[in-house]
Scaffold this motif. Structure first.
Motif, PDB file in Angstrom:
ATOM      1  N   MET A  51       7.129  32.049 -26.441  1.00  0.00           N
ATOM      2  CA  MET A  51       6.215  31.069 -27.006  1.00  0.00           C
ATOM      3  C   MET A  51       5.297  30.513 -25.912  1.00  0.00           C
ATOM      4  O   MET A  51       4.087  30.364 -26.113  1.00  0.00           O
ATOM      5  CB  MET A  51       6.997  29.928 -27.665  1.00  0.00           C
ATOM      6  CG  MET A  51       6.214  29.244 -28.763  1.00  0.00           C
ATOM      7  SD  MET A  51       7.275  28.232 -29.796  1.00  0.00           S
ATOM      8  CE  MET A  51       7.390  26.777 -28.778  1.00  0.00           C
ATOM      9  N   LEU A  52       5.868  30.228 -24.768  1.00  0.00           N
ATOM     10  CA  LEU A  52       5.107  29.711 -23.637  1.00  0.00           C
ATOM     11  C   LEU A  52       4.051  30.729 -23.196  1.00  0.00           C
ATOM     12  O   LEU A  52       2.888  30.379 -22.972  1.00  0.00           O
ATOM     13  CB  LEU A  52       6.059  29.395 -22.472  1.00  0.00           C
ATOM     14  CG  LEU A  52       5.565  28.374 -21.457  1.00  0.00           C
ATOM     15  CD1 LEU A  52       5.287  27.036 -22.147  1.00  0.00           C
ATOM     16  CD2 LEU A  52       6.604  28.192 -20.366  1.00  0.00           C
ATOM     17  N   THR A 109      -1.591  32.593 -22.997  1.00  0.00           N
ATOM     18  CA  THR A 109      -2.574  33.630 -23.324  1.00  0.00           C
ATOM     19  C   THR A 109      -3.663  33.059 -24.222  1.00  0.00           C
ATOM     20  O   THR A 109      -4.852  33.250 -23.976  1.00  0.00           O
ATOM     21  CB  THR A 109      -1.884  34.827 -24.032  1.00  0.00           C
ATOM     22  OG1 THR A 109      -0.811  35.282 -23.197  1.00  0.00           O
ATOM     23  CG2 THR A 109      -2.855  35.956 -24.273  1.00  0.00           C
ATOM     24  N   LEU A 110      -3.245  32.314 -25.228  1.00  0.00           N
ATOM     25  CA  LEU A 110      -4.170  31.700 -26.168  1.00  0.00           C
ATOM     26  C   LEU A 110      -5.112  30.751 -25.435  1.00  0.00           C
ATOM     27  O   LEU A 110      -6.325  30.766 -25.640  1.00  0.00           O
ATOM     28  CB  LEU A 110      -3.377  30.935 -27.243  1.00  0.00           C
ATOM     29  CG  LEU A 110      -4.091  30.628 -28.549  1.00  0.00           C
ATOM     30  CD1 LEU A 110      -4.460  31.944 -29.246  1.00  0.00           C
ATOM     31  CD2 LEU A 110      -3.197  29.795 -29.445  1.00  0.00           C
ATOM     32  N   ALA A 120     -10.360  29.305 -22.967  1.00  0.00           N
ATOM     33  CA  ALA A 120     -11.117  28.876 -21.789  1.00  0.00           C
ATOM     34  C   ALA A 120     -12.193  29.905 -21.443  1.00  0.00           C
ATOM     35  O   ALA A 120     -13.311  29.558 -21.081  1.00  0.00           O
ATOM     36  CB  ALA A 120     -10.185  28.659 -20.603  1.00  0.00           C
ATOM     37  N   GLU A 121     -11.859  31.178 -21.582  1.00  0.00           N
ATOM     38  CA  GLU A 121     -12.825  32.237 -21.293  1.00  0.00           C
ATOM     39  C   GLU A 121     -13.989  32.205 -22.281  1.00  0.00           C
ATOM     40  O   GLU A 121     -15.141  32.376 -21.901  1.00  0.00           O
ATOM     41  CB  GLU A 121     -12.145  33.606 -21.354  1.00  0.00           C
ATOM     42  CG  GLU A 121     -12.201  34.344 -20.049  1.00  0.00           C
ATOM     43  CD  GLU A 121     -11.325  35.586 -20.033  1.00  0.00           C
ATOM     44  OE1 GLU A 121     -11.717  36.566 -20.698  1.00  0.00           O
ATOM     45  OE2 GLU A 121     -10.280  35.569 -19.376  1.00  0.00           O
ATOM     46  N   GLN A 122     -13.665  31.977 -23.561  1.00  0.00           N
ATOM     47  CA  GLN A 122     -14.723  31.887 -24.575  1.00  0.00           C
ATOM     48  C   GLN A 122     -15.611  30.669 -24.320  1.00  0.00           C
ATOM     49  O   GLN A 122     -16.825  30.744 -24.457  1.00  0.00           O
ATOM     50  CB  GLN A 122     -14.110  31.813 -25.975  1.00  0.00           C
ATOM     51  CG  GLN A 122     -13.577  33.153 -26.444  1.00  0.00           C
ATOM     52  CD  GLN A 122     -12.811  33.060 -27.757  1.00  0.00           C
ATOM     53  OE1 GLN A 122     -12.452  31.978 -28.211  1.00  0.00           O
ATOM     54  NE2 GLN A 122     -12.553  34.210 -28.360  1.00  0.00           N
TER      55      GLN A 122
END
Length: 119
Positions: free
Chosen positions: A6-7, A12-13, A18-20
């Motif tokens: 989950m972490l 990843t999410l 942040a990249e978007q």
């Protein structure tokens, strides 16, 4: 084990988000142009917010790049200012550039003065 998965998923999410955000910020910053009728202060503050946000996202903008991005996106009536700046004014901070631009703005002819029509 489930906790670690989950972490990892959350990390990843978050990094994708942040990249978007970074991509959108760079796109907005890069395509920014001073609008007709937009005061120089309003415009410089808008550009500063992009610079600050990029820094917050871990991508600080160098001083020369910041001032260059502001200068290249000004309206045509600032062309002479930009030429002078490139000859004499290099290496200023964004605040110093802002002050110089405000002084220059006062010398520009007012556009919103109604033209006198010949009768």
């Amino acid at each position: 084990m489930v906790h670690n998965d989950m972490l990892h998923e959350l990390k990843t999410l978050f990094s994708q988000q942040a990249e978007q955000e970074l991509l959108q910020m760079v796109r907005d910053f890069h395509t920014s142009k001073q609008e007709e009728g937009q005061s120089i202060s309003s415009y410089v503050l808008q550009m500063r917010s992009y610079i600050d946000n990029l820094e917050r996202l871990g991508h600080p903008v160098s001083l020369n790049l910041a001032t260059s991005l502001i200068l290249v996106s000004l309206r045509k009536e600032y062309d002479s200012f930009v030429q002078n700046y490139n000859i004499h004014g290099m290496g200023k901070t964004v605040n110093e550039l802002h002050a110089m631009l405000k002084l220059h703005e006062k010398t520009l002819p007012k556009k919103d003065v109604p033209a006198l029509h010949a009768i």
